[in-house]
Each structure stands twice: as C-alpha cells, then as structure tokens.
Design an enzyme around this catalytic site. Structure first.
Site, PDB file in Angstrom:
ATOM      1  N   LEU A 100       0.857  -1.194   0.000  1.00 37.94           N
ATOM      2  CA  LEU A 100       0.000   0.000   0.000  1.00 37.94           C
ATOM      3  C   LEU A 100       0.888   1.237   0.000  1.00 37.94           C
ATOM      4  O   LEU A 100       2.021   1.205   0.518  1.00 37.94           O
ATOM      5  CB  LEU A 100      -0.892   0.019   1.249  1.00 37.94           C
ATOM      6  CG  LEU A 100      -1.930  -1.098   1.372  1.00 37.94           C
ATOM      7  CD1 LEU A 100      -2.678  -0.982   2.708  1.00 37.94           C
ATOM      8  CD2 LEU A 100      -2.916  -1.071   0.211  1.00 37.94           C
ATOM      9  N   ASP A 101       0.365   2.353  -0.530  1.00 34.87           N
ATOM     10  CA  ASP A 101       1.090   3.623  -0.499  1.00 34.87           C
ATOM     11  C   ASP A 101       1.248   4.091   0.951  1.00 34.87           C
ATOM     12  O   ASP A 101       0.493   3.674   1.842  1.00 34.87           O
ATOM     13  CB  ASP A 101       0.312   4.694  -1.263  1.00 34.87           C
ATOM     14  CG  ASP A 101       0.144   4.346  -2.734  1.00 34.87           C
ATOM     15  OD1 ASP A 101       0.959   3.561  -3.249  1.00 34.87           O
ATOM     16  OD2 ASP A 101      -0.820   4.853  -3.342  1.00 34.87           O
ATOM     17  N   ALA A 102       2.165   5.020   1.150  1.00 38.02           N
ATOM     18  CA  ALA A 102       2.433   5.522   2.514  1.00 38.02           C
ATOM     19  C   ALA A 102       1.169   6.114   3.149  1.00 38.02           C
ATOM     20  O   ALA A 102       0.933   5.955   4.354  1.00 38.02           O
ATOM     21  CB  ALA A 102       3.539   6.569   2.471  1.00 38.02           C
TER      22      ALA A 102
END
Ligand code: URA
Length: 234
Positions: A100-102
């Site tokens: 997942l993205d930050a």
C-alpha cells in the site's frame, strides 16, 4: 528454493556460515554431498547438515492494520516501515503480499511464503481486494460501468481488469479490484476526472480487517488455505 536458503530457514545459522558448511561438504541432499550453495532443492528432499536431518521452519502468515504515514518496506525510508510495529523475529525474511502507499491505511498480508503471496498478487488468480475510497468530487454516474469495462491508465497499454464499484455516498465508494498496478486506485479515479482523498483497504479475498491500527495477528489455518495452495513442511 536454493540450498543455502533452505539451510538458513531450517537453522539459526547466518548465510555466510551456511555457505561455508556447504563448501566444506557438510551438507547432503538425498544422501549426496552438494557443495554448490545455489543448487535448487525441494522441501521434500532429505537435506542433512553434519548428519542431522533439517526440517524447514513453518511459514508465517500475518494480517496487519497499516497506519497512515508508514511504508510497506522492510526498512525505514522517507517514512517509518510498518514492520516497526511487528514484534516478531526474522523480519527481513518477510514480505508484503500487495503493498500500500504511505498514505493508504488498512489490511496488509505479510508472509515469508512466496508461492502463497503469488496467489494474492497475480491478477490471473483473480483475488479480490476491496478498498474504501473517499473522493474529492461526487462520483459520476457512468463510472461504475466504465470501471466494469476496464479503463486505460496513463502510460499503460492494457485496460484494467473489470472492477466493481459500490456507492456508499456521493463521495464515498467501495472499489473491488483483482490486480495491483502502481497507484492503481488513485490513477483509476484520476482517469475519470476525480481524486482520491483517502484510501483504506478493508478486505483481501475472504479475509477482512479486524484489528486496530498498528495491530497484527496470525492468520488462521482456514484463512491461509482460502488463498489456495500453501506450503506444508514435510
Ligand atoms: N491503489 C493505490 O492507488 N494506492 C494503494 O495504496 C493501493 C491501491
């Protein structure tokens, strides 16, 4: 898997010592001495170190609730790694099945079983991932049909696989996809003139998020098996 990796996984030895043992002729595979650490072995082979049969350690399967501002990497970079909240040993052996993205929160599955994570991440396996998406603008009425047909993302040559939209409110939807292209959800909504304000993964396959932010638990046997074949130590 490589012989040196198998021996590392089955003992407390570090890789350098494992390679030395292999070069010294201390490792037998199916009763033959093997001195090449890169030799491919199978978990069903009889592998012995100094006359003692090695048994592979059981693989680990973990569910975690990723917090915003953490990254799906084994080490800290611009943001701290989510592994800082995972108080288990041998973290460097673990990887995330679908990063997942930050700024994205929610369900991540973590394992050291590469064949199992393949069942989750490869589009051909059709494993569904459900995201709760908050949008900057009201959803256009045609978007569910557009996403169901597939959409061409900027810089890509193939349409996205059919995706399903469930409308919660005008600016909140559940999006179900079966692939994990780079920033896929954000790019899909950008392609229809909208913008993702916040993104949260609620479900992967039959597994739903049921722990608080930053918390984790091991998957049950049934949850592990629900993704298809998993490695059984002999
Ligand atoms: N799609 C995105 O754009 N970001 C994520 O973190 C996951 C899916």
């Amino acid at each position: 898997m490589r012989l040196d990796k198998f021996v590392c996984k089955s003992t407390e030895l570090i890789k350098r010592d494992v390679i030395q043992y292999i070069h010294l002729g201390a490792v037998r595979v199916n009763h033959s001495v093997i001195t090449n650490e890169a030799t491919q072995v199978h978990e069903n082979n009889t592998i012995m170190l100094n006359g003692v049969r090695l048994q592979p350690r059981a693989f680990r399967y973990i569910l975690m609730h990723k917090a915003a501002g953490t990254i799906c990497s084994n080490k800290d970079e611009a943001y701290p790694s989510l592994f800082n909240d995972l108080n288990v040993g041998r973290v460097s052996e673990l990887h995330i099945a679908g990063r997942l993205d930050a700024d994205t929160t929610g369900l991540v599955l973590i394992t050291d079983d590469g064949r199992w994570s393949f069942n989750i991440t490869q589009p051909a396996q059709k494993c569904e991932k459900v995201y709760r998406v908050q949008l900057a603008r009201k959803l256009s009425a045609d978007v569910p049909t557009t996403f169901a047909r597939g959409i061409l993302l900027q810089g890509e040559a193939t349409l996205t696989l059919p995706a399903q939209v469930t409308v919660i409110h005008a600016k909140e939807v559940l999006l179900t996809i079966t692939e994990g292209r780079f920033h896929q959800v954000k790019r899909m909504f950008a392609a229809v003139g909208n913008r993702v304000v916040s993104l949260h993964r609620e479900q992967i396959g039959d597994v739903s998020l049921d722990v608080d932010i930053g918390q984790w638990r091991y998957l049950t046997r049934a949850e592990v098996d629900s993704f298809g074949h998993a490695f059984e130590p002999s």
